[in-house]
Design a protein around this motif. Structure first.
Motif, PDB file in Angstrom:
ATOM      1  N   LEU A  30      48.265  83.504  29.364  1.00 34.03           N
ATOM      2  CA  LEU A  30      48.126  82.788  28.089  1.00 34.03           C
ATOM      3  C   LEU A  30      48.850  83.642  27.363  1.00 34.03           C
ATOM      4  N   ILE A  31      49.433  83.036  26.127  1.00 32.85           N
ATOM      5  CA  ILE A  31      50.431  83.538  25.242  1.00 32.85           C
ATOM      6  C   ILE A  31      49.473  84.672  24.551  1.00 32.85           C
ATOM      7  N   ALA A  32      49.895  85.972  24.468  1.00 29.64           N
ATOM      8  CA  ALA A  32      49.183  87.016  23.822  1.00 29.64           C
ATOM      9  C   ALA A  32      48.807  86.817  22.302  1.00 29.64           C
ATOM     10  N   SER A  33      47.826  86.587  22.082  1.00 29.16           N
ATOM     11  CA  SER A  33      47.485  86.266  20.576  1.00 29.16           C
ATOM     12  C   SER A  33      46.770  87.601  20.054  1.00 29.16           C
ATOM     13  N   THR A  34      46.297  87.522  18.760  1.00 28.01           N
ATOM     14  CA  THR A  34      45.925  88.628  18.345  1.00 28.01           C
ATOM     15  C   THR A  34      44.425  89.053  18.673  1.00 28.01           C
ATOM     16  N   ASP A  35      43.564  87.875  19.074  1.00 31.83           N
ATOM     17  CA  ASP A  35      42.239  88.179  19.257  1.00 31.83           C
ATOM     18  C   ASP A  35      42.060  87.677  20.953  1.00 31.83           C
ATOM     19  N   PHE A  36      43.132  87.272  21.977  1.00 29.93           N
ATOM     20  CA  PHE A  36      42.881  87.039  22.934  1.00 29.93           C
ATOM     21  C   PHE A  36      42.098  87.925  23.736  1.00 29.93           C
ATOM     22  N   HIS A  37      42.378  89.102  23.990  1.00 32.21           N
ATOM     23  CA  HIS A  37      41.495  90.169  24.846  1.00 32.21           C
ATOM     24  C   HIS A  37      39.956  90.096  24.327  1.00 32.21           C
ATOM     25  N   TRP A  38      39.801  90.105  23.006  1.00 34.67           N
ATOM     26  CA  TRP A  38      38.527  90.191  22.712  1.00 34.67           C
ATOM     27  C   TRP A  38      37.747  88.971  22.928  1.00 34.67           C
ATOM     28  N   GLU A  39      38.464  87.711  22.823  1.00 34.30           N
ATOM     29  CA  GLU A  39      37.655  86.336  23.224  1.00 34.30           C
ATOM     30  C   GLU A  39      37.325  86.159  24.429  1.00 34.30           C
ATOM     31  N   ALA A  40      38.378  86.872  25.458  1.00 37.19           N
ATOM     32  CA  ALA A  40      38.337  86.686  26.890  1.00 37.19           C
ATOM     33  C   ALA A  40      37.084  87.860  27.377  1.00 37.19           C
ATOM     34  N   ASP A  41      37.122  89.006  26.677  1.00 37.31           N
ATOM     35  CA  ASP A  41      35.960  89.954  26.922  1.00 37.31           C
ATOM     36  C   ASP A  41      34.651  89.370  26.480  1.00 37.31           C
ATOM     37  N   LYS A  42      34.529  88.726  25.372  1.00 40.52           N
ATOM     38  CA  LYS A  42      33.299  87.979  24.842  1.00 40.52           C
ATOM     39  C   LYS A  42      32.767  86.898  26.018  1.00 40.52           C
ATOM     40  N   LEU A  43      33.890  86.051  26.564  1.00 41.95           N
ATOM     41  CA  LEU A  43      33.455  85.137  27.511  1.00 41.95           C
ATOM     42  C   LEU A  43      33.009  85.828  28.685  1.00 41.95           C
ATOM     43  N   VAL A  44      33.690  86.731  29.199  1.00 43.62           N
ATOM     44  CA  VAL A  44      33.309  87.176  30.564  1.00 43.62           C
ATOM     45  C   VAL A  44      31.851  87.990  30.294  1.00 43.62           C
ATOM     46  N   GLN A  45      31.628  88.679  29.473  1.00 43.58           N
ATOM     47  CA  GLN A  45      30.260  89.274  29.217  1.00 43.58           C
ATOM     48  C   GLN A  45      29.144  88.153  28.958  1.00 43.58           C
ATOM     49  N   PHE A  46      29.393  87.255  28.059  1.00 43.97           N
ATOM     50  CA  PHE A  46      28.521  85.908  27.881  1.00 43.97           C
ATOM     51  C   PHE A  46      28.044  85.411  29.176  1.00 43.97           C
ATOM     52  N   THR A  47      29.103  85.115  30.025  1.00 43.60           N
ATOM     53  CA  THR A  47      28.791  84.406  31.159  1.00 43.60           C
ATOM     54  C   THR A  47      27.932  85.152  32.181  1.00 43.60           C
ATOM     55  N   SER A 143      48.743  82.471  17.527  1.00 44.12           N
ATOM     56  CA  SER A 143      48.896  83.329  16.999  1.00 44.12           C
ATOM     57  C   SER A 143      47.513  84.288  16.886  1.00 44.12           C
ATOM     58  N   ARG A 144      46.595  83.553  16.126  1.00 42.52           N
ATOM     59  CA  ARG A 144      45.271  84.159  15.577  1.00 42.52           C
ATOM     60  C   ARG A 144      44.379  84.342  17.295  1.00 42.52           C
ATOM     61  N   GLY A 145      44.470  83.402  18.033  1.00 41.29           N
ATOM     62  CA  GLY A 145      43.383  83.417  19.245  1.00 41.29           C
ATOM     63  C   GLY A 145      42.144  83.081  18.948  1.00 41.29           C
TER      64      GLY A 145
END
Length: 202
Positions: A30-47, A143-145
């Motif tokens: 994915l294009i590296a956006s500001t919150d990408f890593h934070w959103e991906a991390d939340k998704l993995v932990q939530f799942t 950009s923001r992600g």
């Protein structure tokens, strides 16, 4: 063969959604956006929490080193959708890409349903395409992600449609308004707060 108005609208919204998502299609990531890593991390932990049998994950154990009550602040509605896609695909990157495409497509459809009522079929098609490729719409994503803020664009036109139906005295319109506004609140409370100004002015 001449396409019907509905098929023209569907085709235009589909093409605009593909154009909107196209920059990330050739890439494996994915294009590296500001919150990408934070959103991906939340998704993995939530799942992972859902898989462990927790139907409403609030505490994410790996957030901020010691964990944090992330979903005590942010409504988890969108993450249930993302988690379902992740469980099916097994890939965080692919899940976010599919979700992003769904968000663009759904926002175009919702804008078409509202603007068609106000501007007619041609105006509805033009409005939906413009809404999909709106600079801040894509900026919010690339950009923001902010995936929850990005998906909030789906509900705003439907709220306006429901409000118009309420003013026209249509049956069940109040229920539709409550549902769509509630979905916006459960998706992104900050967007709901800002949109409330429009809600009151309308």
């Amino acid at each position: 063969m001449t396409l019907s108005a509905g098929k023209k609208a569907a085709l235009a919204i589909l093409v605009a959604s593909i154009v909107g998502i196209f920059p990330m299609l050739p890439n494996s990531g994915l294009i590296a956006s500001t919150d990408f890593h934070w959103e991906a991390d939340k998704l993995v932990q939530f799942t992972d929490s859902l898989k462990e049998g927790n139907p409403y994950p609030i505490w994410l154990p790996l957030t901020n080193v010691f964990g944090g009550p992330v979903f005590l602040i942010y409504p988890p509605l969108i993450y249930y959708v993302l988690a379902a896609i992740l469980i099916i695909t097994g890939s965080v990157i692919l899940s976010l890409k599919i979700f992003s495409f769904i968000g663009l497509l759904a926002s175009g459809i919702s804008m078409y349903l509202y603007s068609k009522r106000i501007l007619g079929t041609k105006g509805g098609i033009l409005s939906s395409v413009a809404y999909i490729v709106l600079p801040f719409h894509l900026y919010d994503f690339y950009s923001r992600g902010s995936y929850v803020g990005f998906f909030a664009y789906v509900w705003s036109p439907l709220i306006l449609l429901a409000m118009d139906l309420v003013m026209s005295g249509k049956k069940y319109s109040v229920g539709l308004l409550a549902l769509t506004y509630g979905l916006l609140v459960l998706t992104h409370p900050v967007s709901a707060l800002m949109f409330s100004v429009v809600f009151l002015a309308y």
